[in-house]
Design a protein around this motif. Sequence first.
Motif, PDB file in Angstrom:
ATOM      1  N   VAL A  19       0.891  -1.159   0.000  1.00  0.00           N
ATOM      2  CA  VAL A  19       0.000   0.000   0.000  1.00  0.00           C
ATOM      3  C   VAL A  19       0.931   1.212   0.000  1.00  0.00           C
ATOM      4  N   ASP A  20       1.119   1.771  -1.174  1.00  0.00           N
ATOM      5  CA  ASP A  20       2.208   2.720  -1.342  1.00  0.00           C
ATOM      6  C   ASP A  20       1.928   3.681  -2.488  1.00  0.00           C
ATOM      7  N   PRO A  21       2.061   4.953  -2.273  1.00  0.00           N
ATOM      8  CA  PRO A  21       2.291   5.607  -0.993  1.00  0.00           C
ATOM      9  C   PRO A  21       0.969   5.977  -0.325  1.00  0.00           C
ATOM     10  N   ILE A  22       0.979   6.008   0.988  1.00  0.00           N
ATOM     11  CA  ILE A  22      -0.129   6.611   1.720  1.00  0.00           C
ATOM     12  C   ILE A  22       0.257   8.082   1.849  1.00  0.00           C
ATOM     13  N   ILE A  23      -0.482   8.935   1.162  1.00  0.00           N
ATOM     14  CA  ILE A  23      -0.150  10.355   1.112  1.00  0.00           C
ATOM     15  C   ILE A  23      -0.961  11.083   2.188  1.00  0.00           C
ATOM     16  N   SER A  24      -0.248  11.621   3.156  1.00  0.00           N
ATOM     17  CA  SER A  24      -0.892  12.331   4.261  1.00  0.00           C
ATOM     18  C   SER A  24      -1.734  13.477   3.713  1.00  0.00           C
ATOM     19  N   GLY A  25      -2.992  13.517   4.144  1.00  0.00           N
ATOM     20  CA  GLY A  25      -3.900  14.556   3.681  1.00  0.00           C
ATOM     21  C   GLY A  25      -4.635  14.203   2.403  1.00  0.00           C
ATOM     22  N   ASP A  74     -11.420   5.729   7.398  1.00  0.00           N
ATOM     23  CA  ASP A  74     -12.465   4.798   6.976  1.00  0.00           C
ATOM     24  C   ASP A  74     -12.067   4.032   5.714  1.00  0.00           C
ATOM     25  N   GLU A  75     -11.439   4.723   4.774  1.00  0.00           N
ATOM     26  CA  GLU A  75     -11.011   4.049   3.543  1.00  0.00           C
ATOM     27  C   GLU A  75      -9.882   3.061   3.810  1.00  0.00           C
ATOM     28  N   LEU A  76      -8.937   3.445   4.669  1.00  0.00           N
ATOM     29  CA  LEU A  76      -7.867   2.514   5.023  1.00  0.00           C
ATOM     30  C   LEU A  76      -8.416   1.320   5.791  1.00  0.00           C
ATOM     31  N   THR A  77      -9.381   1.555   6.668  1.00  0.00           N
ATOM     32  CA  THR A  77     -10.012   0.448   7.397  1.00  0.00           C
ATOM     33  C   THR A  77     -10.649  -0.527   6.418  1.00  0.00           C
ATOM     34  N   GLU A  78     -11.384   0.003   5.467  1.00  0.00           N
ATOM     35  CA  GLU A  78     -12.027  -0.854   4.458  1.00  0.00           C
ATOM     36  C   GLU A  78     -10.985  -1.648   3.669  1.00  0.00           C
ATOM     37  N   LEU A  79      -9.902  -0.994   3.273  1.00  0.00           N
ATOM     38  CA  LEU A  79      -8.850  -1.666   2.516  1.00  0.00           C
ATOM     39  C   LEU A  79      -8.208  -2.781   3.325  1.00  0.00           C
ATOM     40  N   PHE A  80      -7.804  -2.485   4.558  1.00  0.00           N
ATOM     41  CA  PHE A  80      -7.129  -3.491   5.376  1.00  0.00           C
ATOM     42  C   PHE A  80      -8.076  -4.613   5.804  1.00  0.00           C
ATOM     43  N   GLU A  81      -9.345  -4.305   6.009  1.00  0.00           N
ATOM     44  CA  GLU A  81     -10.319  -5.370   6.282  1.00  0.00           C
ATOM     45  C   GLU A  81     -10.459  -6.285   5.081  1.00  0.00           C
ATOM     46  N   ILE A 118      -4.490 -11.990   3.576  1.00  0.00           N
ATOM     47  CA  ILE A 118      -3.210 -11.282   3.523  1.00  0.00           C
ATOM     48  C   ILE A 118      -2.748 -11.035   4.954  1.00  0.00           C
ATOM     49  N   ARG A 119      -1.552 -11.451   5.266  1.00  0.00           N
ATOM     50  CA  ARG A 119      -1.021 -11.291   6.623  1.00  0.00           C
ATOM     51  C   ARG A 119       0.181 -10.355   6.677  1.00  0.00           C
ATOM     52  N   ASN A 120       0.697  -9.976   5.509  1.00  0.00           N
ATOM     53  CA  ASN A 120       1.854  -9.089   5.460  1.00  0.00           C
ATOM     54  C   ASN A 120       1.569  -7.931   4.508  1.00  0.00           C
ATOM     55  N   VAL A 121       1.781  -6.725   5.025  1.00  0.00           N
ATOM     56  CA  VAL A 121       1.542  -5.518   4.236  1.00  0.00           C
ATOM     57  C   VAL A 121       2.749  -4.595   4.392  1.00  0.00           C
ATOM     58  N   THR A 122       3.174  -4.011   3.300  1.00  0.00           N
ATOM     59  CA  THR A 122       4.235  -3.019   3.298  1.00  0.00           C
ATOM     60  C   THR A 122       3.610  -1.680   2.945  1.00  0.00           C
ATOM     61  N   ILE A 123       3.961  -0.642   3.689  1.00  0.00           N
ATOM     62  CA  ILE A 123       3.447   0.696   3.389  1.00  0.00           C
ATOM     63  C   ILE A 123       4.593   1.691   3.356  1.00  0.00           C
ATOM     64  N   GLN A 140      -0.614   5.012  13.302  1.00  0.00           N
ATOM     65  CA  GLN A 140      -2.054   4.924  13.041  1.00  0.00           C
ATOM     66  C   GLN A 140      -2.386   3.679  12.214  1.00  0.00           C
ATOM     67  N   VAL A 141      -1.582   3.417  11.192  1.00  0.00           N
ATOM     68  CA  VAL A 141      -1.825   2.239  10.348  1.00  0.00           C
ATOM     69  C   VAL A 141      -1.576   0.962  11.147  1.00  0.00           C
ATOM     70  N   LYS A 142      -0.528   0.936  11.956  1.00  0.00           N
ATOM     71  CA  LYS A 142      -0.256  -0.240  12.781  1.00  0.00           C
ATOM     72  C   LYS A 142      -1.413  -0.510  13.732  1.00  0.00           C
ATOM     73  N   SER A 143      -1.905   0.523  14.373  1.00  0.00           N
ATOM     74  CA  SER A 143      -3.040   0.385  15.296  1.00  0.00           C
ATOM     75  C   SER A 143      -4.281  -0.126  14.552  1.00  0.00           C
ATOM     76  N   LEU A 144      -4.507   0.409  13.382  1.00  0.00           N
ATOM     77  CA  LEU A 144      -5.643  -0.035  12.576  1.00  0.00           C
ATOM     78  C   LEU A 144      -5.523  -1.515  12.242  1.00  0.00           C
ATOM     79  N   CYS A 145      -4.357  -1.936  11.794  1.00  0.00           N
ATOM     80  CA  CYS A 145      -4.141  -3.346  11.438  1.00  0.00           C
ATOM     81  C   CYS A 145      -4.309  -4.250  12.662  1.00  0.00           C
ATOM     82  N   GLU A 146      -3.790  -3.827  13.800  1.00  0.00           N
ATOM     83  CA  GLU A 146      -3.927  -4.640  15.010  1.00  0.00           C
ATOM     84  C   GLU A 146      -5.376  -4.773  15.446  1.00  0.00           C
TER      85      GLU A 146
END
Length: 122
Positions: free
Chosen positions: A29-35, A41-48, A55-60, A113-119
């Motif tokens: 998932v690259d790049p996550i552009i701040s702003g 919500d969109e990242l939550t949907e993607l990671f869900e 998928i158990r491994n993600v690179t950002i 934030q992304v780590k917390s979301l994934c966890e």
Amino acid sequence: MLSKAPSAFRRFRAIEQLLDADVDVVARVDPIISGFTDDHDELTELFERLNSIRIRNVTISTGTFNARVFNRLTSRIEDSPFSDLVTQIRAKYALKDGNHSLSFVDRSKLYRQVKSLCESIE
């Protein structure tokens, strides 16, 4: 912006086929552009969705852009329905040594934030 890239549906289908063939897959998932592409919500949907297909491994990354690429990126965003975000993106991605990137603090915050979301999805 990636008009020649496969659709998200085709990408997920390819991932599923590889996983069904017992191939280890790492999603990038690259790049996550701040702003711009960091909407919770969109990242939550993607990671869900990634989790749902095993998928158990993600690179950002948060992206580092040379001046030409950054100017082209922000120009395209200006010409899109998201034009109101350009000022914020330009302010967050400082120019240093010829490249635009987030500060260490902002990059670390986004990674946490992304780590917390994934966890929270596991």
